[in-house]
Scaffold this motif. Structure first.
Motif, PDB file in Angstrom:
ATOM      1  N   MET A   5       0.777  -1.068  -0.115  1.00 14.85           N
ATOM      2  CA  MET A   5       0.125  -0.014   0.138  1.00 14.85           C
ATOM      3  C   MET A   5       0.679   1.064  -0.128  1.00 14.85           C
ATOM      4  N   ILE A   6       0.677   2.169  -0.923  1.00 11.91           N
ATOM      5  CA  ILE A   6       1.528   3.340  -1.087  1.00 11.91           C
ATOM      6  C   ILE A   6       0.528   4.464  -0.726  1.00 11.91           C
ATOM      7  N   LYS A   7       0.955   4.787   0.429  1.00 12.00           N
ATOM      8  CA  LYS A   7       0.000   5.816   1.363  1.00 12.00           C
ATOM      9  C   LYS A   7       0.737   7.219   0.877  1.00 12.00           C
ATOM     10  N   ASP A   8       0.081   8.423   1.492  1.00 10.24           N
ATOM     11  CA  ASP A   8       0.376   9.724   1.064  1.00 10.24           C
ATOM     12  C   ASP A   8       1.818  10.091   1.694  1.00 10.24           C
TER      13      ASP A   8
ATOM     14  N   LYS B  15       5.533  10.806  -0.949  1.00 14.05           N
ATOM     15  CA  LYS B  15       6.172  11.848  -0.493  1.00 14.05           C
ATOM     16  C   LYS B  15       7.639  11.423  -0.950  1.00 14.05           C
ATOM     17  N   THR B  16       7.950  10.171  -1.047  1.00 11.89           N
ATOM     18  CA  THR B  16       9.437   9.483  -1.222  1.00 11.89           C
ATOM     19  C   THR B  16       9.375   9.004  -2.560  1.00 11.89           C
TER      20      THR B  16
END
Length: 271
Positions: free
Chosen positions: A154-157, A161-162
């Motif tokens: 899961m790629i969260k907020d 950023k990275t």
């Protein structure tokens, strides 16, 4: 895993030994678990493991996932007095904790079931109780979301950023994560959702959006990326969940199934 868990739960309560058992010899004893409020039963498989460990007999009148009302007899127990009173609090705590989560979960499920939307739990669980609490939501009718960081990406907020290029990142991820693992991207805006669609995520989570905002994303998905699943999440309550179910998403996740579950009322009465 269940056996080790119930051993630890019992050991936490018993400590160096039950002082009650030092005073008088044990005698035959039996008890009833009675509902003092309405709810859904959960915890049976864990208490059965405790019964096997501590060698007591328990007969369930209500099983996991079944509804009960105040006054219902849930189970009867036969054993000796030392065993019964040593295990009493452990039995009730596991049954109360799991049943309370299952009871709240069932309320959510009943609201959204007519719309064909799945209810998902989250990783917002109490430390070291994730398996137990997710078992309780499942008993109440929910579908488990990921158990941990190792079963889907899961790629969260915070992750975004990275990541400079989401499309390139997902291409690289497909080469290194397990073939069966899905990739989900959290989106707080239409623009981020569109970027996730273009990057060919498996699931796009609409986070902290209104039902109206999600409807726009659903329409875009249906027209351009019908194979990608949509999930709604963020501050969803019993009062609002129906409006999200009507938006056209495939699933709705909510941490409140666990952290907002208030304990129901069950008691054990010795005969």
């Amino acid at each position: 895993m269940i056996e080790e868990f119930v051993k630890e739960v019992l050991a936490e309560d018993v400590g160096r030994g039950d002082l009650y058992a030092l005073v008088e010899p044990s005698v035959d004893a039996s008890a009833k678990i009675i509902a003092k409020s309405d709810g859904v039963v959960a915890g049976v498989k864990y208490i059965n493991a405790l019964a096997k460990l501590e060698n007591f007999e328990i007969l369930w009148l209500k099983n996991d996932g079944t509804h009960f009302v105040s006054g219902d007899l849930i189970a009867t127990i036969k054993t000796d007095s030392h065993t019964l009173l040593r295990c009493e609090r452990t039995i009730l705590d596991m049954l109360l904790h799991a049943s309370s989560i299952a009871t709240l979960t069932k309320k959510y499920v009943d609201i959204i079931e007519p719309y064909g939307v799945k209810l998902l739990d989250t990783r917002k669980t109490r430390p070291l109780l994730r398996v137990f609490e997710k078992y309780a939501t499942r008993t109440g009718g929910a579908v488990n979301h990921r158990m941990g960081l190792d079963d889907s990406l899961m790629i969260k907020d915070t992750h975004l950023k990275t990541i400079e290029n989401l499309q390139e990142y997902i291409k690289k991820a497909r080469k290194v994560i397990p073939f069966t693992a899905k990739i989900e991207v959290e989106a707080e805006t239409f623009e981020i959702a569109k970027m996730a669609f273009e990057a060919q995520a498996d699931i796009v989570m609409c986070d902290n959006m209104s039902p109206q905002q999600i409807q726009e994303i659903v329409a875009f998905r249906d027209k351009n990326y019908p194979h990608i699943l949509l999930e709604a999440s963020g501050n969803i309550s019993l009062k609002t969940i129906e409006s999200y179910a009507k938006s056209g998403v495939d699933a709705i996740s909510s941490g409140s199934l666990i952290h907002q579950a208030n304990w129901i009322d069950l008691s054990m009465k010795i005969d």
